[in-house]
Design an enzyme around this catalytic site. Sequence first.
Site, mmCIF file in Angstrom:
data_model
loop_
_atom_site.group_PDB
_atom_site.id
_atom_site.type_symbol
_atom_site.label_atom_id
_atom_site.label_comp_id
_atom_site.label_asym_id
_atom_site.label_seq_id
_atom_site.Cartn_x
_atom_site.Cartn_y
_atom_site.Cartn_z
ATOM 1 N N HIS A 1 -59.791 27.183 -17.498
ATOM 2 C CA HIS A 1 -61.048 26.875 -16.799
ATOM 3 C C HIS A 1 -61.348 25.374 -16.866
ATOM 4 C CE1 HIS A 1 -65.045 27.399 -15.218
ATOM 5 N NE2 HIS A 1 -65.600 26.941 -16.319
ATOM 6 N N GLU B 1 -60.076 29.934 -21.578
ATOM 7 C CA GLU B 1 -61.086 28.860 -21.626
ATOM 8 C C GLU B 1 -60.487 27.514 -21.223
ATOM 9 O OE1 GLU B 1 -64.558 26.541 -22.569
ATOM 10 O OE2 GLU B 1 -64.133 28.538 -21.787
ATOM 11 N N HIS C 1 -68.287 41.369 -7.674
ATOM 12 C CA HIS C 1 -69.739 41.177 -7.514
ATOM 13 C C HIS C 1 -70.103 39.702 -7.599
ATOM 14 C CE1 HIS C 1 -73.787 42.753 -7.322
ATOM 15 N NE2 HIS C 1 -74.139 42.067 -8.391
ATOM 16 N N HIS D 1 -75.515 26.344 -15.938
ATOM 17 C CA HIS D 1 -74.117 25.986 -15.654
ATOM 18 C C HIS D 1 -73.609 26.748 -14.423
ATOM 19 C CE1 HIS D 1 -70.179 24.420 -16.514
ATOM 20 N NE2 HIS D 1 -69.649 25.611 -16.723
ATOM 21 N N HIS E 1 -83.606 42.180 -12.204
ATOM 22 C CA HIS E 1 -82.494 41.852 -11.304
ATOM 23 C C HIS E 1 -82.209 43.013 -10.352
ATOM 24 C CE1 HIS E 1 -78.739 40.214 -9.848
ATOM 25 N NE2 HIS E 1 -78.060 41.244 -10.317
#
Length: 362
Positions: free
Chosen positions: A102, A99, A330, A164, A272
Site C-alpha cells: 500500500h 501494508e 462495497h 485518511h 449508516h
Amino acid sequence: MFILQLSLIGICIALIPLAWVWLRSGADRFGKLVWVTTILTFDLVLFGSFTRLTDSGLGCPDWPGCYGAASPFIAHQAIQAAQAALPSGPVTMAKAWIEMMHRYLALALGVLIIAQVVVAWCKRKTLPVSPWWPVALLILICVQGAFGAWTVTLKLQPIIVTIHLLLGLTLLGALARLALSCMPVVVPEPAASRWQPAVWIGLALLVVQIALGGWVSANYAVLACTDFPTCHGAWLPPMDFAQGFQLWRALGQTKAGDFITQDALVAIHWTHRNFAWVVSVWLLGLGLRLRQFKALLTLANGLLALVALQCLTGLANILLQWPLLMALVHNGGAALLLLLLIMLNYRIAISRQSVRHTAAKV
C-alpha cells in the site's frame, strides 16, 4: 538510507505507467498521464480498503518503513519476533507485505503527480487546464501521506482512519475532474442544466454516507447488527450516539479510556444503514430523471446500477458476516459512485455554460 530505498521503489513502480504514457502516440500525453494516475488512485483506494479489511494497518507498526527497513524481506527477523511474542496480534509477514505494498503504491502515485506538475508547467501555454491543478494535487497527496503516517503512529485512531479515507477519495475525485477537463465531452441537451443542483445534493449526500461508512469500518461496527431490516430484532434498538460519535478517541475505547459499549457500535451501524435509504432514494430518482437526456443515458444507467449494487453488497455484508470480497466490492462501488456523480456534474456544468453562452449571444 532506507528512505532512499523506498523512494527508488516508488520511482520504479511509477516508471511502468510513465513509460506506457510516453510510448503512446498522439499529442495529449498529459491527459493520458492524468487518466493513468486516476486509475492508479482508484486502485490505491481499493488496496487501502483491502489493507484495512485484512487488519493489516499495523502490519508494520512504524512509518514510512517497516521496522526501520525498506521492505518486510529485510525486516523479517523483527516481524517474526513480533509475531512470536503476540501470535494473535497485528504483525505477521503477510500483513506487513500488504501494508508495505500500500505504501509503495502511494509513493508511485506521488511520483506520477510530480510528473504531472513538471509536464503542466513545461506545457502550460498549450494545456487546456491551469498548471496549478497538479500543484494542488501534490499538496493534497502530501496531506494524505501525513494522515497515512498518523494512521499508523496513532494506532488506527478512528477519526484519523476516516479522514485518511475521505482524503483519498477527494484526491480520486479531483484527479477525475482534471482528467475530464483534458478530453472532449458530449454536451447534453440544454434542459439538463436545471438538474445540476440535484446532482450536487446527490454528491453531498454520498460524501456523508461514505464518511459514515468509513466510521463504521474504522470502528469495526459492521457486525454490530447482524439481522435485517431490524437490528437485534428492533427497529430502534438501544443506542449510544454520544459515545458512538465521539470523534477524538482511541480505537475501541471511549475518550475516558474505557471500552466502547455495544450500544455505541449499534448507533454507528444503525446510522449508516438508515442514511443509506435517504441516499439511495435520492440517487435512484436522479438517475431515472436523467435517463431522458441522450448524452447522459449511459451515466444515468450506471448510477442506477451502482446504487443497486451498493444496496445488495451492503445487505450481503450484514447477512453473510462481512466477507472480504463483498466488503471490497462495497468499497469500490462507493468510489465508482463518487466518480460517476463527478462526471455527471461536469457534463451538466458544460451544458449550463453552453446555455449561458447562447443567451449572451442573443
